[in-house]
Design an enzyme around this catalytic site. Structure first.
Site, PDB file in Angstrom:
ATOM      1  N   SER A   9       0.841  -1.194   0.000  1.00 55.57           N
ATOM      2  CA  SER A   9       0.000   0.000   0.000  1.00 55.57           C
ATOM      3  C   SER A   9       0.881   1.251   0.000  1.00 55.57           C
ATOM      4  O   SER A   9       1.923   1.288   0.656  1.00 55.57           O
ATOM      5  CB  SER A   9      -0.877  -0.008   1.247  1.00 55.57           C
ATOM      6  OG  SER A   9      -1.436   1.257   1.449  1.00 55.57           O
ATOM      7  N   LYS A  60     -13.684  -3.633   3.119  1.00 55.99           N
ATOM      8  CA  LYS A  60     -14.438  -2.387   2.902  1.00 55.99           C
ATOM      9  C   LYS A  60     -15.939  -2.517   3.190  1.00 55.99           C
ATOM     10  O   LYS A  60     -16.554  -1.577   3.660  1.00 55.99           O
ATOM     11  CB  LYS A  60     -14.230  -1.884   1.473  1.00 55.99           C
ATOM     12  CG  LYS A  60     -12.822  -1.366   1.214  1.00 55.99           C
ATOM     13  CD  LYS A  60     -12.804  -0.682  -0.122  1.00 55.99           C
ATOM     14  CE  LYS A  60     -11.423  -0.535  -0.689  1.00 55.99           C
ATOM     15  NZ  LYS A  60     -11.460   0.103  -2.003  1.00 55.99           N
ATOM     16  N   ASP A  95     -12.917   7.630  -2.048  1.00 53.35           N
ATOM     17  CA  ASP A  95     -12.684   7.555  -3.502  1.00 53.35           C
ATOM     18  C   ASP A  95     -13.525   8.595  -4.229  1.00 53.35           C
ATOM     19  O   ASP A  95     -13.115   9.115  -5.274  1.00 53.35           O
ATOM     20  CB  ASP A  95     -13.007   6.156  -4.034  1.00 53.35           C
ATOM     21  CG  ASP A  95     -11.904   5.157  -3.736  1.00 53.35           C
ATOM     22  OD1 ASP A  95     -10.784   5.605  -3.422  1.00 53.35           O
ATOM     23  OD2 ASP A  95     -12.159   3.944  -3.801  1.00 53.35           O
ATOM     24  N   GLY A 120     -16.736   1.014 -17.527  1.00 56.34           N
ATOM     25  CA  GLY A 120     -16.632   0.118 -16.373  1.00 56.34           C
ATOM     26  C   GLY A 120     -17.780   0.319 -15.401  1.00 56.34           C
ATOM     27  O   GLY A 120     -18.398   1.395 -15.357  1.00 56.34           O
ATOM     28  N   GLY A 123     -16.388  -1.730  -8.641  1.00 56.36           N
ATOM     29  CA  GLY A 123     -16.392  -1.011  -7.368  1.00 56.36           C
ATOM     30  C   GLY A 123     -16.043   0.460  -7.514  1.00 56.36           C
ATOM     31  O   GLY A 123     -16.733   1.338  -6.968  1.00 56.36           O
ATOM     32  N   ARG A 149     -24.185  -5.177 -15.058  1.00 59.01           N
ATOM     33  CA  ARG A 149     -23.579  -4.380 -13.971  1.00 59.01           C
ATOM     34  C   ARG A 149     -23.821  -2.888 -14.198  1.00 59.01           C
ATOM     35  O   ARG A 149     -23.950  -2.112 -13.257  1.00 59.01           O
ATOM     36  CB  ARG A 149     -22.074  -4.665 -13.862  1.00 59.01           C
ATOM     37  CG  ARG A 149     -21.795  -6.055 -13.349  1.00 59.01           C
ATOM     38  CD  ARG A 149     -20.312  -6.252 -13.144  1.00 59.01           C
ATOM     39  NE  ARG A 149     -19.892  -5.916 -11.796  1.00 59.01           N
ATOM     40  CZ  ARG A 149     -18.604  -5.889 -11.417  1.00 59.01           C
ATOM     41  NH1 ARG A 149     -17.652  -6.158 -12.276  1.00 59.01           N
ATOM     42  NH2 ARG A 149     -18.289  -5.591 -10.182  1.00 59.01           N
ATOM     43  N   LEU A 209      -8.445   5.980 -13.965  1.00 59.33           N
ATOM     44  CA  LEU A 209      -8.181   5.572 -12.578  1.00 59.33           C
ATOM     45  C   LEU A 209      -6.934   4.701 -12.464  1.00 59.33           C
ATOM     46  O   LEU A 209      -6.334   4.585 -11.402  1.00 59.33           O
ATOM     47  CB  LEU A 209      -9.400   4.825 -12.009  1.00 59.33           C
ATOM     48  CG  LEU A 209     -10.414   5.696 -11.261  1.00 59.33           C
ATOM     49  CD1 LEU A 209     -10.924   6.819 -12.130  1.00 59.33           C
ATOM     50  CD2 LEU A 209     -11.559   4.881 -10.718  1.00 59.33           C
ATOM     51  N   TYR A 211      -3.267   3.645 -12.370  1.00 61.19           N
ATOM     52  CA  TYR A 211      -2.050   4.439 -12.103  1.00 61.19           C
ATOM     53  C   TYR A 211      -0.764   3.635 -12.262  1.00 61.19           C
ATOM     54  O   TYR A 211       0.321   4.121 -11.934  1.00 61.19           O
ATOM     55  CB  TYR A 211      -2.109   5.113 -10.722  1.00 61.19           C
ATOM     56  CG  TYR A 211      -2.339   4.177  -9.571  1.00 61.19           C
ATOM     57  CD1 TYR A 211      -1.292   3.491  -8.974  1.00 61.19           C
ATOM     58  CD2 TYR A 211      -3.620   3.984  -9.081  1.00 61.19           C
ATOM     59  CE1 TYR A 211      -1.513   2.643  -7.925  1.00 61.19           C
ATOM     60  CE2 TYR A 211      -3.857   3.134  -8.022  1.00 61.19           C
ATOM     61  CZ  TYR A 211      -2.804   2.471  -7.448  1.00 61.19           C
ATOM     62  OH  TYR A 211      -3.037   1.613  -6.405  1.00 61.19           O
TER      63      TYR A 211
END
Ligand code: NDP
Length: 269
Positions: A9, A60, A95, A120, A123, A149, A209, A211
């Protein structure tokens, strides 16, 4: 940061940088906590001298259930930031804020549009769609490989959400003021994101999103076509601001120096 496994992380690097910068005697640590131990661990935060926590995979949803969530966490269905307020354990989903603040910083005025296209429906798309809705974007077109979705996002967030097929993408881009990639396509180790952004409305903002890599093919193409861009690292950095503010009572800045620090870490892995 509570996760299982905790993985690599970047949050400790970000928060410990801000702690040093603000002269706060504290430490941000990574804690590997198994799912079955998570409820007890949350209860023990104060005795472990923690003022709060981030929750990452797979915690989460449990973090949401075991705390008093705000509207954002509730709507997104996941909490990633926890803090204490008047004796209660509160939670939010940063987020949403990271996505919005990153675009605000990189493409001011980006929200002066009625149409957005989101690629997309996983989540992170929930946080993005909620943020776009918060900013009053009238039509949010969602294109996803698994059509159901995208439909589920409309059920969750309402009629502003318009599920669309890949074949409609070209025509949707002509009126879109913002295009966001929330799929994992284009990420290192994943298939490329194949998209022709030539029809995208001029002056549009493009946000990816992903990276890793930092400069995705989507962002490169967008820049070459003269669009403003917001990258995934910007979102990652901006989403951390709220947690730090809630825990330590001071709002930190996303500085070029911090960005360089995390870029160097990303380059290592
Ligand atoms: P999810 O697993 O929840 O969703 C993945 C999405 O990508 C789904 O829409 C999925 O479509 C789509 N997808 C995956 N593979 C393919 C494929 N081969 N072809 C077409 N579509 C595909 O992931 P998240 O939403 O949590 O994360 C997505 C990306 O966003 C990741 O790269 C993650 O690192 C990044 N991210 C970045 C953040 C930041 O701060 N910058 C924050 C959160 C996430 P389908 O529904 O059909 O499976």
């Amino acid at each position: 940061m509570i996760g299982w496994p905790i993985g690599h992380s970047r949050s400790p690097l970000i928060h410990n940088y801000w702690l040093r910068q603000h002269g706060i005697a504290g430490e941000y640590r990574a804690e590997a906590v198994a799912p079955e131990a998570f409820p007890e661990f949350l209860k023990s935060l104060p005795e472990r001298h923690y003022v709060g926590a981030n929750a990452t995979l797979p915690h989460k949803e449990a973090a949401l259930r075991l705390s008093l969530p705000d509207d954002r966490a509730e709507a997104v269905g996941a909490a990633n930031t926890l803090w204490f307020e008047s004796g209660s354990l509160r939670s939010t989903n940063t987020d949403v804020e990271g996505f919005l603040a990153n675009l605000d910083a990189s493409a001011p005025g980006w929200d002066q549009t009625s149409d957005a296209v989101v690629l997309g429906a996983g989540g992170s798309a929930r946080a993005v769609v909620f943020g776009l809705r918060e900013r009053g974007i009238a039509r949010i077109h969602v294109v996803n490989r698994t059509a159901e979705r995208a439909v589920a996002l409309r059920t969750r967030f309402g009629e502003q959400i318009h599920p669309a097929s890949a074949s409609e993408l070209s025509s949707l881009l002509t009126s879109a003021g913002v295009l966001v990639n929330t799929t994992s396509l284009g990420m290192r180790g994943q298939p490329p994101l194949v998209i022709d952004i030539a029809p995208l409305r001029s002056g549009a903002a493009v946000c990816d999103l992903v990276y890793a890599p930092l400069q995705t093919e989507l962002l490169k193409a967008a820049r070459a076509a003269g669009h403003r861009t917001a990258d995934g690292l910007g979102m990652l950095l901006h989403q951390a601001v709220r947690g730090f503010s809630l825990w330590f009572g001071t709002k930190p800045s996303v500085t070029p120096e911090l960005r360089t620090l995390i870029e160097a870490d990303l380059a290592k892995t």
